[in-house]
Design an enzyme around this catalytic site. Sequence first.
Site, short mmCIF file in Angstrom:
data_model
loop_
_atom_site.label_atom_id
_atom_site.label_comp_id
_atom_site.label_asym_id
_atom_site.label_seq_id
_atom_site.Cartn_x
_atom_site.Cartn_y
_atom_site.Cartn_z
N ASP A 5 8.48 23.43 -5.53
CA ASP A 5 8.46 24.55 -4.59
C ASP A 5 8.92 24.04 -3.24
OD1 ASP A 5 6.37 25.31 -6.45
OD2 ASP A 5 4.79 24.44 -5.20
N1 URA Z 1 3.07 21.51 -8.44
C1 URA Z 1 3.32 22.29 -7.69
O1 URA Z 1 2.15 23.19 -7.41
N2 URA Z 1 4.28 22.45 -6.83
C2 URA Z 1 5.44 21.55 -7.05
O2 URA Z 1 6.36 21.72 -6.40
C3 URA Z 1 5.50 20.87 -8.13
C4 URA Z 1 4.11 20.51 -8.79
#
Ligand code: URA
Length: 245
Positions: free
Chosen positions: A113
């Site tokens: 993310d």
């Molecule tokens: N889980 C999440 O919530 N975000 C990420 O970037 C990776 C795994």
Amino acid sequence: MVDSQQQREAGTLRLQVFLSRSGITSRRQAMTLIQRGDVSVNGKTVSEPSFPVHGGEDVRVKGKRIAAPQYQYLMLNKPSGYVTTKRDPFAERTVYDLLPKTLSGVKPVGRLDKNTEGLLLLTNDGKIIQRLTHPRYNIEKTYLVRIKTLFKFEDRKKIEGGLFIDHKKTAPAKIESIQNKSGSSQLTLVIHEGRKRQVRRMFAQLGYKVVYLKRMRQGPVKLGRLPLGKFRFLADGEIKALRAI
Ligand code: URA
């Protein structure tokens, strides 16, 4: 941004590594060939194993031209604020802003993310991308998770046993460590799936807000001490471990 040292090194391999990665010989044998004077670069014999070589250069062993290694494998310590995509129509900063243009052919192995930090593998080896991201291969990923409240002991079982996200139960996970400090907690979580915002949503299910998330490991490859915002090429041992999956 990419610093000039990285810019210079991007796409460049040490001669010994060039030879071993092109698949014609082992690293040790490559050293012997170079030291014996059997290797030339652009028509000149080179006896220095660390001599830098670019993909387009004419590398020969005993006069026979050696094709440049086909694949590139690297890791980036992604900072928060960068999106894991090639082009963003809204002109956000992307992880490619942290790589030199010569490496624009690599693709991310899974996604992080925008606000997640840490290990992002990138490669142009489609087979490795498929193996590391397909649920069939069950690849473990380790995350450091910080929440701004105390983690309740009874929630460990719920996370480890699986929670429902989009009506589908998450696969069993493992919490490797929990540290509680002045009203907040830091956990080390191992999961195998790669569902969208999975870690944040797992914790949200139990009423926790993740305030910091960092990926530390993807399968056999660990982030280690790579500084935030920097990338490096994977070592031969790391590539070998990925190929063994
Ligand atoms: N889980 C999440 O919530 N975000 C990420 O970037 C990776 C795994």
